[in-house]
Design a protein around this motif. Structure first.
Motif, PDB file in Angstrom:
ATOM      1  N   ALA A  28      19.526  14.045  -4.546  1.00 47.18           N
ATOM      2  CA  ALA A  28      20.927  13.559  -4.490  1.00 47.18           C
ATOM      3  C   ALA A  28      20.868  12.003  -4.041  1.00 47.18           C
ATOM      4  N   HIS A  29      19.739  11.198  -4.425  1.00 45.15           N
ATOM      5  CA  HIS A  29      19.620   9.905  -4.074  1.00 45.15           C
ATOM      6  C   HIS A  29      19.834   9.488  -2.747  1.00 45.15           C
ATOM      7  N   GLU A  30      19.441  10.135  -1.920  1.00 47.54           N
ATOM      8  CA  GLU A  30      19.345   9.926  -0.387  1.00 47.54           C
ATOM      9  C   GLU A  30      18.170   9.408   0.125  1.00 47.54           C
ATOM     10  N   ILE A  31      18.327   8.587   1.046  1.00 40.62           N
ATOM     11  CA  ILE A  31      16.818   8.202   1.699  1.00 40.62           C
ATOM     12  C   ILE A  31      16.789   9.034   3.088  1.00 40.62           C
ATOM     13  N   VAL A  50       9.642  20.178  12.378  1.00 37.21           N
ATOM     14  CA  VAL A  50      10.082  19.088  11.544  1.00 37.21           C
ATOM     15  C   VAL A  50      11.725  19.011  11.584  1.00 37.21           C
ATOM     16  N   VAL A  51      12.242  17.597  11.730  1.00 35.47           N
ATOM     17  CA  VAL A  51      13.372  17.479  11.612  1.00 35.47           C
ATOM     18  C   VAL A  51      14.040  16.607  10.748  1.00 35.47           C
ATOM     19  N   LEU A  52      14.998  16.584  10.158  1.00 31.65           N
ATOM     20  CA  LEU A  52      15.234  15.765   8.592  1.00 31.65           C
ATOM     21  C   LEU A  52      16.466  14.835   9.121  1.00 31.65           C
ATOM     22  N   THR A  53      16.440  13.473   8.949  1.00 32.27           N
ATOM     23  CA  THR A  53      17.708  12.806   9.467  1.00 32.27           C
ATOM     24  C   THR A  53      17.677  11.546   8.404  1.00 32.27           C
ATOM     25  N   PRO A  54      19.103  11.274   8.307  1.00 35.23           N
ATOM     26  CA  PRO A  54      19.207   9.864   7.226  1.00 35.23           C
ATOM     27  C   PRO A  54      18.556   8.987   7.684  1.00 35.23           C
ATOM     28  N   ALA A  55      18.030   8.068   6.692  1.00 38.01           N
ATOM     29  CA  ALA A  55      17.413   6.804   6.981  1.00 38.01           C
ATOM     30  C   ALA A  55      17.735   5.916   5.872  1.00 38.01           C
ATOM     31  N   SER A  56      17.380   4.449   6.155  1.00 35.33           N
ATOM     32  CA  SER A  56      17.838   3.578   5.235  1.00 35.33           C
ATOM     33  C   SER A  56      16.655   2.949   4.480  1.00 35.33           C
ATOM     34  N   LYS A  57      17.044   2.008   3.468  1.00 32.01           N
ATOM     35  CA  LYS A  57      15.683   1.431   2.505  1.00 32.01           C
ATOM     36  C   LYS A  57      14.824   0.407   3.615  1.00 32.01           C
ATOM     37  N   THR A  58      15.439   0.081   4.695  1.00 32.55           N
ATOM     38  CA  THR A  58      14.617  -0.854   5.393  1.00 32.55           C
ATOM     39  C   THR A  58      13.666   0.096   6.439  1.00 32.55           C
ATOM     40  N   ASP A  59      13.835   1.181   6.734  1.00 31.72           N
ATOM     41  CA  ASP A  59      12.988   2.044   7.735  1.00 31.72           C
ATOM     42  C   ASP A  59      11.675   1.980   6.940  1.00 31.72           C
ATOM     43  N   ALA A  60      10.640   2.173   7.790  1.00 30.17           N
ATOM     44  CA  ALA A  60       9.268   2.348   7.568  1.00 30.17           C
ATOM     45  C   ALA A  60       8.539   3.306   8.526  1.00 30.17           C
ATOM     46  N   ILE A 102       9.345   8.271   5.838  1.00 27.22           N
ATOM     47  CA  ILE A 102      10.616   7.823   5.220  1.00 27.22           C
ATOM     48  C   ILE A 102      10.351   8.440   3.580  1.00 27.22           C
ATOM     49  N   TYR A 103      11.386   9.023   3.255  1.00 25.67           N
ATOM     50  CA  TYR A 103      11.160   9.398   1.623  1.00 25.67           C
ATOM     51  C   TYR A 103      12.336   9.123   1.002  1.00 25.67           C
ATOM     52  N   GLY A 104      12.370   8.823  -0.522  1.00 21.73           N
ATOM     53  CA  GLY A 104      13.501   8.492  -1.247  1.00 21.73           C
ATOM     54  C   GLY A 104      13.493   8.659  -2.591  1.00 21.73           C
ATOM     55  N   PRO A 105      14.481   8.671  -3.164  1.00 16.45           N
ATOM     56  CA  PRO A 105      14.562   9.194  -4.753  1.00 16.45           C
ATOM     57  C   PRO A 105      13.463   8.336  -5.612  1.00 16.45           C
ATOM     58  N   ARG A 106      13.635   8.682  -6.592  1.00 16.63           N
ATOM     59  CA  ARG A 106      12.555   8.201  -7.821  1.00 16.63           C
ATOM     60  C   ARG A 106      13.107   7.085  -7.995  1.00 16.63           C
ATOM     61  N   TRP A 107      12.702   5.865  -8.490  1.00 17.46           N
ATOM     62  CA  TRP A 107      13.182   4.622  -8.881  1.00 17.46           C
ATOM     63  C   TRP A 107      13.735   5.228 -10.413  1.00 17.46           C
TER      64      TRP A 107
END
Length: 323
Positions: free
Chosen positions: A124-127, A139-149, A160-165
């Motif tokens: 769904a293109h969420e980070i 394991v707990v899943l929470t929202p993140a941003s593209k600047t997180d490491a 941190i995990y995100g959608p495919r480019w």
């Protein structure tokens, strides 16, 4: 946030749903020079089958050996830490350059619900951040941003995990076919928009997914975000400029258009006359690609994708042709 590691999780989900035992290894810390960065993943199935990587190969061999010689018992703790390369001798043995050291979490995957949820959110293109507690394996899943490491404090791993480019190609001509094939090898999700029915023949689903409508509609319909690149390749300003007008005001990290230096300047002038702001026009890459003396479609595709990957990875461009 490497989409290659999402493929590891897809296999984890498939194996666990089939009732197979799975151990998931994640690089959490490195010292010196390490072959794979923190966050890299490898999944090891109960029969020794692996997917993913955490080193150049020697550590993978040892992980498989650990499984077969009983050092990874089925009833072991939910998570434990293992370290490779503490001494120079061990670093050399495991192929870690420059005396590098690698620390991994060794995680027995139980209920795969979190895996399914993480993959669904990335689709769904969420980070997403995955927080793993070492002591309990929770394991707990929470929202993140593209600047997180990735962060690891010895007790909790936050990865941190995100959608495919994604790469949206405007135009389905010969050059687009080369670009699509190379982009897929680089793990981009390839999308194509071309309202000209004459150019659709010969495109198979494995090369990319067609987006219906006119180019400007396609840019909007895919919900362009910071992990999307858009390239106009029709050489027809009636189609290319439609896409660019919308793309240059979007969040796309790369927007480019095929053309010579003279034609690229004409395009910029035309976009300004159509009301696009100078700031938006400044984002346009044209001529596209790094300067490698490219002439053939394959060489142009290579130079284009080299530029896109460099920008994606935050590398300063040093081989651009002068405008």
């Amino acid at each position: 946030m490497d989409s290659v590691d999402l493929n590891v999780l897809r296999s984890v989900l498939e194996w666990r749903r089939a009732g197979r035992r799975v151990v998931l290894f994640t690089v959490v810390q490195t010292w010196g020079t390490a072959p794979r960065p923190p966050g890299a993943m490898l999944a090891l199935r109960e029969d020794g089958v692996v997917i993913g990587s955490v080193s150049g190969g020697c550590v993978e061999d040892d992980l498989i050996a650990r499984l077969h010689d009983g050092r990874i018992p089925a009833d072991g703790p939910p998570v434990q830490l293992i370290t490779y390369g503490v001494t120079r001798e061990e670093a050399a043995r495991f192929g870690l350059p420059c005396g590098g050291t690698l620390r991994l979490t060794e995680e027995r995957v139980g209920d795969p619900y979190w895996v399914a949820q993480l993959l669904e959110r990335c689709e769904a293109h969420e980070i997403v951040a995955r927080e793993l507690t070492v002591a309990s394996g929770n394991v707990v899943l929470t929202p993140a941003s593209k600047t997180d490491a990735l962060v690891f404090d010895g007790q909790v791993l936050r990865a941190i995990y995100g959608p495919r480019w994604r790469l949206l190609l405007i135009g389905a001509g010969q050059l687009s076919r080369y670009v699509a094939e190379m982009a897929r090898l680089l793990d981009f999700e390839v999308l194509i928009c071309d309202p000209r029915k004459e150019f659709v023949y010969g495109w198979e689903e494995q090369h990319g997914r067609f987006v219906s409508g006119m180019p400007d509609e396609a840019v909007l319909s895919i919900q362009t975000d910071e992990r999307t690149a858009i390239v106009a390749l029709t050489h027809d300003p009636r189609l290319d400029d439609m896409a660019l007008l919308t793309a240059l005001d979007s969040k796309a990290f790369y927007v480019g258009a095929l053309g010579s230096r003279v034609n690229s300047q004409k395009r910029r002038d035309n976009l300004a006359q159509l009301g696009l702001s100078a700031e938006a026009i400044e984002r346009l890459h044209g001529p596209i690609g790094l300067h490698i003396g490219s002439h053939t479609p394959a060489e142009i595709a290579l130079s284009l994708l080299a530029e896109i990957v460099a920008i994606k990875n935050g590398v300063e461009l040093r081989q651009k042709k002068p405008l």
